[in-house]
Scaffold this active site. Structure first.
Site, short mmCIF file in Angstrom:
data_model
loop_
_atom_site.label_atom_id
_atom_site.label_comp_id
_atom_site.label_asym_id
_atom_site.label_seq_id
_atom_site.Cartn_x
_atom_site.Cartn_y
_atom_site.Cartn_z
N HIS A 1 145.95 86.86 21.67
CA HIS A 1 144.68 87.59 21.71
C HIS A 1 144.55 88.52 20.52
O HIS A 1 145.36 89.40 20.31
CB HIS A 1 144.58 88.44 23.00
CG HIS A 1 143.32 89.24 23.06
ND1 HIS A 1 142.23 88.86 23.80
CD2 HIS A 1 142.96 90.40 22.45
CE1 HIS A 1 141.25 89.74 23.65
NE2 HIS A 1 141.68 90.69 22.83
N HIS B 1 134.11 78.00 16.62
CA HIS B 1 133.20 77.00 17.17
C HIS B 1 133.33 75.72 16.34
O HIS B 1 133.34 75.78 15.11
CB HIS B 1 131.75 77.48 17.08
CG HIS B 1 131.42 78.64 17.97
ND1 HIS B 1 130.86 78.49 19.21
CD2 HIS B 1 131.61 79.97 17.79
CE1 HIS B 1 130.68 79.69 19.76
NE2 HIS B 1 131.14 80.61 18.91
N HIS C 1 137.77 83.02 18.15
CA HIS C 1 137.62 81.59 18.44
C HIS C 1 136.80 80.95 17.33
O HIS C 1 135.98 81.61 16.69
CB HIS C 1 136.93 81.38 19.79
CG HIS C 1 135.66 82.14 19.96
ND1 HIS C 1 135.63 83.49 20.25
CD2 HIS C 1 134.37 81.76 19.83
CE1 HIS C 1 134.38 83.90 20.31
NE2 HIS C 1 133.58 82.86 20.06
N HIS D 1 137.59 87.65 21.67
CA HIS D 1 138.90 86.99 21.47
C HIS D 1 138.60 85.92 20.43
O HIS D 1 137.79 85.03 20.68
CB HIS D 1 139.38 86.39 22.80
CG HIS D 1 140.67 85.62 22.73
ND1 HIS D 1 141.68 85.76 23.68
CD2 HIS D 1 141.12 84.69 21.86
CE1 HIS D 1 142.69 84.95 23.38
NE2 HIS D 1 142.36 84.28 22.28
N THR E 1 130.01 87.27 21.31
CA THR E 1 129.97 87.76 22.69
C THR E 1 131.34 87.86 23.32
O THR E 1 131.57 88.69 24.19
CB THR E 1 129.08 86.85 23.57
OG1 THR E 1 129.57 85.51 23.49
CG2 THR E 1 127.63 86.89 23.13
N ASN F 1 132.12 83.62 14.58
CA ASN F 1 131.22 84.76 14.64
C ASN F 1 132.04 86.04 14.61
O ASN F 1 133.01 86.19 15.36
CB ASN F 1 130.37 84.69 15.92
CG ASN F 1 129.35 83.58 15.88
OD1 ASN F 1 128.79 83.29 14.82
ND2 ASN F 1 129.11 82.95 17.01
N GLY G 1 126.34 87.84 16.53
CA GLY G 1 126.16 87.57 17.95
C GLY G 1 127.44 87.23 18.68
O GLY G 1 127.42 86.50 19.68
P1 5GP Z 1 130.58 83.83 20.49
O1 5GP Z 1 129.12 84.12 20.54
O2 5GP Z 1 131.41 84.97 21.01
O3 5GP Z 1 131.01 83.35 19.13
O4 5GP Z 1 130.78 82.58 21.42
C1 5GP Z 1 131.34 82.62 22.70
C2 5GP Z 1 131.18 81.23 23.26
O5 5GP Z 1 131.97 81.13 24.43
C3 5GP Z 1 129.74 80.89 23.67
O6 5GP Z 1 129.31 79.74 22.97
C4 5GP Z 1 129.84 80.66 25.19
O7 5GP Z 1 129.01 79.61 25.62
C5 5GP Z 1 131.31 80.34 25.37
N1 5GP Z 1 131.83 80.74 26.68
C6 5GP Z 1 131.70 81.95 27.28
N2 5GP Z 1 132.34 81.96 28.48
C7 5GP Z 1 132.88 80.72 28.63
C8 5GP Z 1 133.67 80.12 29.66
O8 5GP Z 1 133.99 80.71 30.69
N3 5GP Z 1 134.06 78.83 29.46
C9 5GP Z 1 133.73 78.13 28.32
N4 5GP Z 1 134.17 76.88 28.23
N5 5GP Z 1 133.00 78.67 27.32
C10 5GP Z 1 132.57 79.94 27.47
ZN ZN Z 2 141.88 87.26 25.06
#
Ligand code: 5GP
Ligand code: ZN
Length: 111
Positions: free
Chosen positions: A45, A100, A98, A96, A93, A85, A91
């Protein structure tokens, strides 16, 4: 720690996993914005790419190399786009880090 991706990694929250090794998982995004939308998530993390140490960055580069090796097997043989992101303007959200992974069609390009 109340982190949805840590909970996915340790199995508290179910996910559709397409790949796993010692350092990362790749899962299907729960709200896909492309025909193929995966999330590559390091098991360690840290909230932001800006927090990554040199050793984290090296792990990230190994992850990306692994992705290149398995891309064809997970439906990305015609190409893919990677997005990280960082912070509010992007944006982000889930705090942690990650990556895409988008693909499965010819992607448009706008911001
Ligand atoms: P961020 O906007 O932070 O770059 O993207 C977070 C991504 O995590 C979003 O595309 C959202 O749909 C995905 N996400 C959030 N919660 C969950 C979850 O519980 N399971 C999965 N598989 N994806 C999630
Ligand atoms: Zn985490």
């Amino acid at each position: 720690m109340d982190c949805v991706f840590c909970k996915i990694i340790n199995g508290e929250i179910p996910s559709e996993k397409v790949y796993e090794d010692d350092t990362c998982i790749i899962i299907k995004d729960i709200e896909p914005i492309a025909p193929v939308h995966y999330l590559m998530i390091p098991k360690k993390h840290y909230a932001y790419i800006k927090e990554a140490t040199v050793s984290d960055a090296m792990e990230l580069s190994f992850m990306l190399n692994k992705l290149s090796q398995i891309a064809d097997e997970i439906g990305l043989e015609k190409g893919f786009r990677l997005i990280i992101n960082q912070g509010d303007d992007a944006g982000q959200t889930v705090k942690h880090l990650h990556v895409h992974i988008l693909g499965g069609k010819k992607l448009s390009w706008e911001a």
